[in-house]
Design a protein around this motif. Structure first.
Motif, PDB file in Angstrom:
ATOM      1  N   GLN A  23       0.930  -1.313  -0.065  1.00 22.47           N
ATOM      2  CA  GLN A  23      -0.052  -0.021   0.060  1.00 22.47           C
ATOM      3  C   GLN A  23       0.920   0.922   0.113  1.00 22.47           C
ATOM      4  N   CYS A  24       2.308   1.278   0.455  1.00 25.60           N
ATOM      5  CA  CYS A  24       2.856   2.334   0.615  1.00 25.60           C
ATOM      6  C   CYS A  24       3.590   2.803  -0.925  1.00 25.60           C
ATOM      7  N   HIS A  26       6.435   1.922  -2.151  1.00 24.54           N
ATOM      8  CA  HIS A  26       7.959   1.838  -2.075  1.00 24.54           C
ATOM      9  C   HIS A  26       8.563   0.329  -2.207  1.00 24.54           C
ATOM     10  N   SER A  27       7.579  -0.777  -1.836  1.00 22.05           N
ATOM     11  CA  SER A  27       8.361  -1.948  -2.671  1.00 22.05           C
ATOM     12  C   SER A  27       9.101  -2.127  -3.865  1.00 22.05           C
ATOM     13  N   CYS A  33       4.115  -6.516  -1.008  1.00 20.10           N
ATOM     14  CA  CYS A  33       5.041  -5.931  -0.141  1.00 20.10           C
ATOM     15  C   CYS A  33       6.326  -6.673   0.134  1.00 20.10           C
ATOM     16  N   GLY A  35       8.614  -5.362   2.547  1.00 16.24           N
ATOM     17  CA  GLY A  35       8.905  -4.590   3.700  1.00 16.24           C
ATOM     18  C   GLY A  35       9.299  -3.343   3.872  1.00 16.24           C
ATOM     19  N   PRO A  44       0.909  -3.462   4.768  1.00 16.38           N
ATOM     20  CA  PRO A  44       0.401  -4.090   3.631  1.00 16.38           C
ATOM     21  C   PRO A  44      -1.090  -4.507   3.700  1.00 16.38           C
TER      22      PRO A  44
HETATM   23  S1  FES Z   1       3.180  -1.856   2.370  1.00 15.86           S
HETATM   24 FE1  FES Z   1       4.627  -1.327   0.936  1.00 15.86          FE
HETATM   25  S2  FES Z   1       6.600  -2.474   1.166  1.00 15.86           S
HETATM   26 FE2  FES Z   1       5.020  -3.083   2.582  1.00 15.86          FE
END
Ligand code: FES
Length: 76
Positions: A23-24, A26-27, A33, A35, A44
């Motif tokens: 969700q961020c 940046h994965s 995800c 981490g 996530p």
């Molecule tokens: S929610 Fe994006 S790396 Fe885990």
């Protein structure tokens, strides 16, 4: 961010398997995800499906139907 990164990724989701959708944003393992969220105060989303199915998962993180693509990336 390059708009190509916003395109959804089609993934076969297996019945009853647990997936962690990033969700961020940046994965390095989109759409899942890896981490990386720990530095961004984000978690996530857990995803399961009742039957094995191929779905387009959102990578722009702006979908109104997370974790699935709803076309929002085309407006960014
Ligand atoms: S929610 Fe994006 S790396 Fe885990």
């Amino acid at each position: 961010m390059d708009k190509k990164q916003f395109k959804p990724i089609a993934v076969e989701l297996k019945k009853d398997k647990l997936y962690y959708w990033c969700q961020c944003g940046h994965s390095k393992n989109q759409p899942f995800c890896d981490g990386s969220h720990e530095a961004y105060f984000c978690e996530p989303m857990l995803v399961t499906v009742p039957e094995t199915v191929t779905r387009k998962l959102c990578t722009c993180k702006q979908s109104g139907n997370k974790p699935y693509c709803d076309g929002t990336h085309r407006t960014l």
